[in-house]
Design an enzyme around this catalytic site. Sequence first.
Site, short mmCIF file in Angstrom:
data_model
loop_
_atom_site.label_atom_id
_atom_site.label_comp_id
_atom_site.label_asym_id
_atom_site.label_seq_id
_atom_site.Cartn_x
_atom_site.Cartn_y
_atom_site.Cartn_z
N GLY A 25 0.85 -1.19 0.00
CA GLY A 25 0.00 0.00 0.00
C GLY A 25 0.88 1.24 0.00
CE LYS A 217 0.70 6.22 15.90
NZ LYS A 217 0.11 7.35 15.11
N GLY A 319 2.20 9.13 6.85
CA GLY A 319 2.45 9.27 5.42
C GLY A 319 3.35 8.16 4.90
#
Lengths: 443, 443
Positions: A25, A217, A319
């Site tokens: 991806g 996270k 990103g």
Amino acid sequence: MSFASTLVQGKGVGSDVGVALLGHGTVGKQVLRFIGDNGDDLAHRIGGRIVVKGVAVGNPDKHKDDVPAELLTTDAEALIERDDVDIVVEVIGGIDYPRKLILKALNAGKSVVTANKALVAAHSQELAEAADKAGVDLYFEAAVAAAIPVVGPLRRSLAGDQVEQVMGIVNGTTNFILDAMDTTGADYDTMLKKAMELGYAEADPTADVEGHDAASKAAILASLAFHTRVSFDDVYCEGISKVTADDVEAAKQAGYTIKLLACCERITAPDGTEKVSARVHPTLVPRSHPLASVSKSFNAVFVEAEAAGRLMFYGNGAGGAPTASAVLGDLVGAARNKVHGGRAPGESTYANLPIADFGEISTRYHVDMEVHDRVGVLAEVSKVFSDKGVSLRTVRQEESDDSARLIVVTHTAREADLAATVEALKNLEAVTAVNSVLRLEGE
Amino acid sequence: MSFASTLVQGKGVGSDVGVALLGHGTVGKQVLRFIGDNGDDLAHRIGGRIVVKGVAVGNPDKHKDDVPAELLTTDAEALIERDDVDIVVEVIGGIDYPRKLILKALNAGKSVVTANKALVAAHSQELAEAADKAGVDLYFEAAVAAAIPVVGPLRRSLAGDQVEQVMGIVNGTTNFILDAMDTTGADYDTMLKKAMELGYAEADPTADVEGHDAASKAAILASLAFHTRVSFDDVYCEGISKVTADDVEAAKQAGYTIKLLACCERITAPDGTEKVSARVHPTLVPRSHPLASVSKSFNAVFVEAEAAGRLMFYGNGAGGAPTASAVLGDLVGAARNKVHGGRAPGESTYANLPIADFGEISTRYHVDMEVHDRVGVLAEVSKVFSDKGVSLRTVRQEESDDSARLIVVTHTAREADLAATVEALKNLEAVTAVNSVLRLEGE
């Protein structure tokens, strides 16, 4: 283009390191492109060539323009099992399927690089045990804040120090929305829509806006910082969907900005026990704090350690390319170990501190409420706070017609005491509504 | 207090790692204190105990209150040679003496941790070759920006990326002085004096204010970032002692702040050759740039890489405890390798790019000059710039009586062209003085 670095003549650059790429991806594409473009450099840095042996995808047709046909496969398990695959890079996402694949890889003695925060936060113990048993590496720098080196610094650079606190803006979507609300004064729904239009938020934004992504996270950061296994389920989690334009404006007037923070800290319980707390919630941060100036979709992680003092790491937290940068750094690390021997520091959970109940943590609070506009209300409200052991730092009153808005900032108080205070305020006749309760960090 | 971590029962925690500490000044004291206080934690993280075998100092009497007498020695060489010493920590400072000691340690097969930027910047090749030959580690995270992880991220986290630029505020003394000049409007001498009074500047501040300290760090950063050996002598270096209150004020009016930056970049020469440039000079930075808000004696390193994009690392760049944090992180790394095998990534200079002449670099310039206040001067001055191929972005004129001050900001120009322009301006009748030439980065 060949997805293997050119064979390099020279000392020490000889052995090939076979890589299986699971997923193609946004991140996988960048990883592959970079290996193709910069293979020679990687070979020099590793002391051996990275050779991609296969790319596992769900539907090869969708990828045949970018990946040579002979590399594409739908059979991830067979790819992992190949004798010439040394390292498995997982960039699929999800939990159950990649978990199965990564365990298969580790059990087969292959090192694993993953960007999968949800998986690591949910199953770190199982994965770490499999890596330990096989004596291979499990790297996941990309799982927190993409290209920003955070896992490495916590695992290595700060390995001789005592980390006291980690506070991070670790979700770009929510930071974009909150920053836009702060800048424009617009409300949450408007800015969520804008974030979707600009591609900063997904069609189903739940995992981001409700704080689940940040909570994964936080679990990883707390585990690394405090040498204690902290799982996703151990993290208190509150998203930003209830933050109003009024909250943002009130914060602004008081000199704060609202950020979704992942807060991880070591706390000492009244009986002296050291505990670990990890939580995610909208938080008032003083505008002078380094985290306050982290705008748009940027991420930043603030670390306070005993000897190092205050550190901050800042950059792109999401990103394709930034995430690929972290994956590639880990890949080079795992490949170096394959070629030269040695292992990265594995999971470190020796401290095994208990997880604090959310009620045990202490912080400061910004409480915004509507009250009747009559004599004695302030005294009544103040008494509720002091009865519960919460002391006030500032009180601001805004009047309009026959009602008034009271905004209170407390000194440091226990979460349980504050919760009891809010319950009591709701039952107080003088208080018509508790508009919001926000925590305050960074002072 | 024992300067050995307590023996810890449990899996994998058994082997001792013997450490020789060379130097017991500000940093050495903190290293020793931390090993004493947190030895159990370190032992768990390493898988073996750190045991300090000796502390080499010049005058044992000065240290006998802090260090057990049996550990103190004046004979650093004998301490290094001891069979039970595995790792040597050098925190003496200077160049010749620590160089001799570190080479002795490496040649004897002992890993070395050093905080010595001047030594690493001047003799990296010799040291790296000795470490390679012996197959041991040479760690120096503390040499750049103390506790801020920079060496590790460049060596490991960004090992799969292509670094394009590193810009850092890597000297706290000069940042304190420039920040104070910017905040108060005071001149350099006043703020240097204040920095001395407050302990931010040494009695002889030359190494700091003339940029030598920053130049050592620039050499180290450029070497790591571009996989090329860059030495102290390769770095163009200009300090802050000529920065005036007028310069700071002019920069402020134009929306900039002046910082002493270490700038390291990969540039492409007109013939297509890739080269490396490293330079230290007072630099105008836009107030919106993350480096602009680095105040007081804080340090920050800004990295731009192809995939990662822009990253920034921020924190305490000096001081006993922050430097000790970095030393201890390295010590844990070297000790892990002793216990478990493996080596840290060594020197990587495969790219071996040529060092650019300073005239080859390109940046923007802020030129402040006094001119005669008469018709046609602006045209004459502009012609000098354009004749040399330097194009102007903004021109600001301030008049007073019969003279005028002309402040020019250029578009990107080659350093050699700008230097020729300045020479020509000095010979122009219309220009009575070139007050300052400052470079501009970060846009």
